[in-house]
Design a protein around this motif. Structure first.
Motif, PDB file in Angstrom:
ATOM      1  N   ASP A 353       0.814  -1.219   0.000  1.00 56.34           N
ATOM      2  CA  ASP A 353       0.000   0.000   0.000  1.00 56.34           C
ATOM      3  C   ASP A 353       0.848   1.271   0.000  1.00 56.34           C
ATOM      4  O   ASP A 353       0.503   2.257   0.646  1.00 56.34           O
ATOM      5  CB  ASP A 353      -0.942   0.016   1.212  1.00 56.34           C
ATOM      6  CG  ASP A 353      -2.104  -0.949   1.053  1.00 56.34           C
ATOM      7  OD1 ASP A 353      -2.393  -1.319  -0.101  1.00 56.34           O
ATOM      8  OD2 ASP A 353      -2.703  -1.334   2.068  1.00 56.34           O
ATOM      9  N   LEU A 354       1.932   1.247  -0.738  1.00 58.15           N
ATOM     10  CA  LEU A 354       2.781   2.437  -0.800  1.00 58.15           C
ATOM     11  C   LEU A 354       2.036   3.654  -1.336  1.00 58.15           C
ATOM     12  O   LEU A 354       2.167   4.745  -0.765  1.00 58.15           O
ATOM     13  CB  LEU A 354       4.035   2.140  -1.639  1.00 58.15           C
ATOM     14  CG  LEU A 354       5.075   3.261  -1.793  1.00 58.15           C
ATOM     15  CD1 LEU A 354       6.480   2.670  -1.899  1.00 58.15           C
ATOM     16  CD2 LEU A 354       4.805   4.132  -3.018  1.00 58.15           C
ATOM     17  N   PRO A 355       1.216   3.541  -2.387  1.00 61.27           N
ATOM     18  CA  PRO A 355       0.496   4.724  -2.869  1.00 61.27           C
ATOM     19  C   PRO A 355      -0.491   5.305  -1.851  1.00 61.27           C
ATOM     20  O   PRO A 355      -0.875   6.472  -1.965  1.00 61.27           O
ATOM     21  CB  PRO A 355      -0.237   4.192  -4.113  1.00 61.27           C
ATOM     22  CG  PRO A 355       0.599   3.056  -4.585  1.00 61.27           C
ATOM     23  CD  PRO A 355       1.077   2.404  -3.321  1.00 61.27           C
ATOM     24  N   ARG A 356      -0.913   4.517  -0.887  1.00 65.50           N
ATOM     25  CA  ARG A 356      -1.783   5.042   0.158  1.00 65.50           C
ATOM     26  C   ARG A 356      -0.982   5.815   1.216  1.00 65.50           C
ATOM     27  O   ARG A 356      -1.394   6.887   1.670  1.00 65.50           O
ATOM     28  CB  ARG A 356      -2.542   3.896   0.839  1.00 65.50           C
ATOM     29  CG  ARG A 356      -3.474   4.344   1.956  1.00 65.50           C
ATOM     30  CD  ARG A 356      -3.951   3.161   2.796  1.00 65.50           C
ATOM     31  NE  ARG A 356      -2.873   2.599   3.598  1.00 65.50           N
ATOM     32  CZ  ARG A 356      -3.013   1.544   4.403  1.00 65.50           C
ATOM     33  NH1 ARG A 356      -4.177   0.926   4.476  1.00 65.50           N
ATOM     34  NH2 ARG A 356      -2.003   1.091   5.103  1.00 65.50           N
ATOM     35  N   ASP A 357       0.169   5.271   1.616  1.00 73.93           N
ATOM     36  CA  ASP A 357       0.894   5.789   2.775  1.00 73.93           C
ATOM     37  C   ASP A 357       2.001   6.791   2.450  1.00 73.93           C
ATOM     38  O   ASP A 357       2.253   7.709   3.230  1.00 73.93           O
ATOM     39  CB  ASP A 357       1.495   4.629   3.571  1.00 73.93           C
ATOM     40  CG  ASP A 357       0.430   3.819   4.283  1.00 73.93           C
ATOM     41  OD1 ASP A 357      -0.634   4.379   4.582  1.00 73.93           O
ATOM     42  OD2 ASP A 357       0.661   2.625   4.549  1.00 73.93           O
ATOM     43  N   LEU A 358       2.680   6.617   1.318  1.00 75.27           N
ATOM     44  CA  LEU A 358       3.798   7.509   1.013  1.00 75.27           C
ATOM     45  C   LEU A 358       3.361   8.966   0.867  1.00 75.27           C
ATOM     46  O   LEU A 358       4.033   9.868   1.392  1.00 75.27           O
ATOM     47  CB  LEU A 358       4.538   7.030  -0.236  1.00 75.27           C
ATOM     48  CG  LEU A 358       5.787   7.840  -0.606  1.00 75.27           C
ATOM     49  CD1 LEU A 358       6.830   7.798   0.507  1.00 75.27           C
ATOM     50  CD2 LEU A 358       6.396   7.319  -1.916  1.00 75.27           C
ATOM     51  N   PRO A 359       2.259   9.275   0.181  1.00 75.02           N
ATOM     52  CA  PRO A 359       1.830  10.682   0.103  1.00 75.02           C
ATOM     53  C   PRO A 359       1.556  11.294   1.483  1.00 75.02           C
ATOM     54  O   PRO A 359       1.829  12.481   1.704  1.00 75.02           O
ATOM     55  CB  PRO A 359       0.556  10.623  -0.745  1.00 75.02           C
ATOM     56  CG  PRO A 359       0.715   9.388  -1.573  1.00 75.02           C
ATOM     57  CD  PRO A 359       1.408   8.415  -0.675  1.00 75.02           C
ATOM     58  N   LEU A 360       1.012  10.495   2.407  1.00 74.34           N
ATOM     59  CA  LEU A 360       0.754  11.009   3.755  1.00 74.34           C
ATOM     60  C   LEU A 360       2.050  11.375   4.460  1.00 74.34           C
ATOM     61  O   LEU A 360       2.155  12.414   5.120  1.00 74.34           O
ATOM     62  CB  LEU A 360      -0.010   9.958   4.569  1.00 74.34           C
ATOM     63  CG  LEU A 360      -1.385   9.550   4.040  1.00 74.34           C
ATOM     64  CD1 LEU A 360      -1.950   8.397   4.870  1.00 74.34           C
ATOM     65  CD2 LEU A 360      -2.345  10.728   4.057  1.00 74.34           C
ATOM     66  N   GLN A 361       3.055  10.516   4.320  1.00 77.31           N
ATOM     67  CA  GLN A 361       4.353  10.784   4.941  1.00 77.31           C
ATOM     68  C   GLN A 361       5.001  12.031   4.345  1.00 77.31           C
ATOM     69  O   GLN A 361       5.587  12.858   5.061  1.00 77.31           O
ATOM     70  CB  GLN A 361       5.281   9.589   4.751  1.00 77.31           C
ATOM     71  CG  GLN A 361       4.860   8.336   5.493  1.00 77.31           C
ATOM     72  CD  GLN A 361       4.953   8.502   7.002  1.00 77.31           C
ATOM     73  OE1 GLN A 361       3.948   8.706   7.670  1.00 77.31           O
ATOM     74  NE2 GLN A 361       6.159   8.446   7.535  1.00 77.31           N
ATOM     75  N   CYS A 362       4.900  12.163   3.040  1.00 73.90           N
ATOM     76  CA  CYS A 362       5.509  13.317   2.374  1.00 73.90           C
ATOM     77  C   CYS A 362       4.825  14.617   2.779  1.00 73.90           C
ATOM     78  O   CYS A 362       5.491  15.650   2.929  1.00 73.90           O
ATOM     79  CB  CYS A 362       5.455  13.136   0.857  1.00 73.90           C
ATOM     80  SG  CYS A 362       6.582  11.851   0.257  1.00 73.90           S
ATOM     81  N   ARG A 363       3.515  14.579   2.952  1.00 67.34           N
ATOM     82  CA  ARG A 363       2.821  15.783   3.411  1.00 67.34           C
ATOM     83  C   ARG A 363       3.279  16.180   4.818  1.00 67.34           C
ATOM     84  O   ARG A 363       3.305  17.360   5.163  1.00 67.34           O
ATOM     85  CB  ARG A 363       1.302  15.569   3.369  1.00 67.34           C
ATOM     86  CG  ARG A 363       0.700  15.765   1.985  1.00 67.34           C
ATOM     87  CD  ARG A 363      -0.806  15.986   2.047  1.00 67.34           C
ATOM     88  NE  ARG A 363      -1.529  14.795   2.472  1.00 67.34           N
ATOM     89  CZ  ARG A 363      -1.958  13.851   1.643  1.00 67.34           C
ATOM     90  NH1 ARG A 363      -1.703  13.948   0.344  1.00 67.34           N
ATOM     91  NH2 ARG A 363      -2.618  12.807   2.100  1.00 67.34           N
ATOM     92  N   ASP A 364       3.640  15.196   5.619  1.00 70.64           N
ATOM     93  CA  ASP A 364       4.148  15.494   6.958  1.00 70.64           C
ATOM     94  C   ASP A 364       5.418  16.336   6.918  1.00 70.64           C
ATOM     95  O   ASP A 364       5.618  17.218   7.752  1.00 70.64           O
ATOM     96  CB  ASP A 364       4.476  14.192   7.713  1.00 70.64           C
ATOM     97  CG  ASP A 364       3.249  13.477   8.237  1.00 70.64           C
ATOM     98  OD1 ASP A 364       2.147  14.058   8.204  1.00 70.64           O
ATOM     99  OD2 ASP A 364       3.404  12.327   8.695  1.00 70.64           O
ATOM    100  N   ILE A 365       6.296  16.031   5.961  1.00 71.74           N
ATOM    101  CA  ILE A 365       7.656  16.593   6.033  1.00 71.74           C
ATOM    102  C   ILE A 365       7.999  17.637   4.968  1.00 71.74           C
ATOM    103  O   ILE A 365       8.938  18.402   5.126  1.00 71.74           O
ATOM    104  CB  ILE A 365       8.707  15.466   5.996  1.00 71.74           C
ATOM    105  CG1 ILE A 365       8.662  14.686   4.654  1.00 71.74           C
ATOM    106  CG2 ILE A 365       8.496  14.496   7.152  1.00 71.74           C
ATOM    107  CD1 ILE A 365       9.656  15.099   3.633  1.00 71.74           C
ATOM    108  N   ASP A 366       7.249  17.658   3.871  1.00 65.67           N
ATOM    109  CA  ASP A 366       7.648  18.449   2.700  1.00 65.67           C
ATOM    110  C   ASP A 366       7.740  19.948   2.987  1.00 65.67           C
ATOM    111  O   ASP A 366       8.791  20.574   2.809  1.00 65.67           O
ATOM    112  CB  ASP A 366       6.672  18.175   1.556  1.00 65.67           C
ATOM    113  CG  ASP A 366       7.012  18.932   0.287  1.00 65.67           C
ATOM    114  OD1 ASP A 366       8.214  19.096   0.001  1.00 65.67           O
ATOM    115  OD2 ASP A 366       6.078  19.373  -0.413  1.00 65.67           O
ATOM    116  N   GLN A 367       6.651  20.543   3.429  1.00 67.06           N
ATOM    117  CA  GLN A 367       6.647  21.988   3.669  1.00 67.06           C
ATOM    118  C   GLN A 367       7.611  22.359   4.802  1.00 67.06           C
ATOM    119  O   GLN A 367       8.287  23.387   4.734  1.00 67.06           O
ATOM    120  CB  GLN A 367       5.238  22.480   4.000  1.00 67.06           C
ATOM    121  CG  GLN A 367       5.160  23.998   4.176  1.00 67.06           C
ATOM    122  CD  GLN A 367       3.735  24.509   4.340  1.00 67.06           C
ATOM    123  OE1 GLN A 367       2.772  23.759   4.155  1.00 67.06           O
ATOM    124  NE2 GLN A 367       3.579  25.780   4.668  1.00 67.06           N
ATOM    125  N   ALA A 368       7.681  21.522   5.817  1.00 66.07           N
ATOM    126  CA  ALA A 368       8.536  21.824   6.964  1.00 66.07           C
ATOM    127  C   ALA A 368      10.012  21.814   6.584  1.00 66.07           C
ATOM    128  O   ALA A 368      10.794  22.643   7.081  1.00 66.07           O
ATOM    129  CB  ALA A 368       8.276  20.828   8.087  1.00 66.07           C
TER     130      ALA A 368
END
Length: 491
Positions: A353-368
């Protein structure tokens, strides 16, 4: 044995007079020399000065950085879906990974039983950014805008294939637990830049992936065989940032101070009797804990930050314990000259389920991540603060489990993965290293874990072969018997 009798027998009459005789000569000599000459005796922690010096009286190189913020993406981000763009794979969907590419590499137990290894191209779009033309995934739109500030290393590699030994290897230089962590080595070698906060602070972030995360252990920020005051201090996001920071009901600040002073005096008397350096650690920690009662609440109070700060870091920065809030807190820590800040963000272990979870992780860290770079730069801190981002290894190009056009998972892959660095003497806007068309093997400029650590130490002015500690009859160092400075990423 009765503890009082055991204490009385620690030093016999003969030992007492022998020690006295050995002490008279140095005392007489010291009286004829500079009174400050022996002020940094082994085991002693100098008092009444800002910070605490390390064992290195002189740096081996001119330092490019004074401080480090290390962002650990625990679980291993997929380089194929974030940084290592492989367009040829799109034509090879579900084809078997050629044996000539794998070359008999050992596999984890999660995929060793698979009858085939189908290729899983990334479903995410990539574009080139910056003067370097670095390819960045659509999952990292904020980081893509500051790509000219970072150095992307696409050719990292390690021997470890499972999480616990791999992250232990990354942060301590050994797959076997028990060695000092990177932050502890820096505390030991360079010392502290301030008296009111720890030299080494650890921050733990919440994550958004809909799965359990790999466990992490205190040894990842531990002191190993170094004196224990070099270990990281772990901050909490709920309640007191550090346990027992607040005075209990009925205890005033004045009485707490008197208690600390009394305990310190007792410990000093015990140290003079026994000479155990761990007693000095205890003294240091009591005094630091008392000073932190005043410094930490002010540090962790983000309410005084202007609104533009939260616009930069995002709304998550208002929520204690998020990666964004911890990046903002890391900036406040390095502003106050904390030497080493380590931010953990877990949940990157995407076996399915990488397409489900990877976007969530990236949203956590990208802007910060983008915000931290911009914030440090506009405050004049980026030039002497080193940022490091990455996980313990990479992910496989082949799918673990069932492969479809819209869903796939990836297993552990130690032979190549991506990390990035910024600030503190790093050449900005470059891509270093290269992998093959399958992001499976490195074909140019490999960088080992030991090379990365050697480079981090170099940027702080340290020759990694000369920062050593004798333990159990041999000299130990962070990079063991390996490691070369990666000169291609130096500014």
């Amino acid at each position: 044995m009765d503890p009082f009798e055991e204490y009385r027998l620690l030093e016999t009459r003969r030992q007492f007079f022998g020690r006295l005789a050995r002490g008279l000569g140095p005392i007489a000599l010291a009286s004829l020399l500079n009174e400050n000459l022996f002020s940094s005796a082994a085991g002693a922690i100098p008092e009444h000065q800002p910070g605490r010096p390390g064992v290195l009286q002189k740096l081996h190189y001119p330092p490019r950085a004074k401080r480090v913020i290390y962002m650990v993406m625990n679980g291993a981000p997929s380089q194929l879906d974030l940084f290592d763009y492989k367009p040829k794979l799109l034509e090879m969907f579900d084809a078997d990974l050629p044996e000539s590419v794998r070359m008999g590499q050992r596999l984890t137990t999660m995929t060793s039983g698979q009858k085939r290894f189908p290729l899983a191209p990334s479903i995410y779009k990539f574009a080139q950014y910056g003067q370097s033309g670095a390819w960045i995934s659509e999952l990292l739109p904020h980081l893509a805008t500051v790509v000219d500030e970072i150095a992307i290393i696409k050719s990292m590699h390690t021997e470890a294939i499972n999480h616990d030994p791999a992250v232990t290897y990354l942060l301590t230089g050994s797959q076997i637990p028990g060695r000092p962590s990177l932050g502890a080595w820096l505390s030991y070698g360079l010392g502290s830049l301030n008296r009111d906060l720890p030299t080494f602070v650890v921050l733990h972030s919440t994550w958004s992936a809909k799965r359990d995360a790999q466990a992490i252990y205190e040894r990842l920020w531990g002191a190993g065989f170094l004196p224990s005051y070099h270990q990281g201090v772990s901050f909490r996001s709920k309640g007191d940032p550090v346990l027992y920071l607040s005075n209990p009901p009925g205890v005033s600040a004045e009485s707490r101070e008197k208690t600390v002073q009394a305990v310190v005096q007792l410990n000093r008397e015990l140290y003079n009797a026994l000479g155990d350096p761990e007693i000095q650690t205890r003294i240091s920690q009591y005094e630091m804990a008392f000073r932190m009662q005043f410094s930490v609440p002010e540090l962790t109070d983000l309410s005084q930050e202007p609104e533009e700060t939260f616009e930069l870091y995002g709304e998550d920065a208002r929520k204690p314990g998020t990666f964004a809030a911890n990046c903002l807190l890391a900036r406040r820590l390095v502003e106050r000259d904390v030497r080493f800040v380590q931010i953990f963000h877990r949940g990157w272990d995407h076996h399915y389920d990488l397409p489900r979870d990877l976007p969530l992780q990236c949203r956590d860290i990208d802007q910060a991540c983008r915000a931290l770079i911009i914030d440090l730069k506009r405050r004049g801190l980026l030039e002497d603060t080193l940022l490091v981002w990455g996980g313990e290894f990479g992910r496989t190009v082949y799918c673990q489990g069932t492969l479809t056009k819209t869903n796939y998972g990836r297993d552990h892959h130690p032979r190549c993965f991506t990390m990035w660095l910024a600030g503190g003497g790093v050449k900005p806007g470059i891509v270093y290293g290269e992998t093959d068309d399958f992001s499976y093997n490195i074909i140019k400029d490999p960088v080992h874990i030991h090379d990365l650590n050697a480079t981090i130490l170099y940027l702080l002015g340290i020759d990694h072969t000369k920062l050593t500690y004798r333990f159990q009859g041999r000299e130990f160092r962070l990079t063991d018997v390996a490691g070369n400075v990666v000169k291609g990423i130096l500014a």
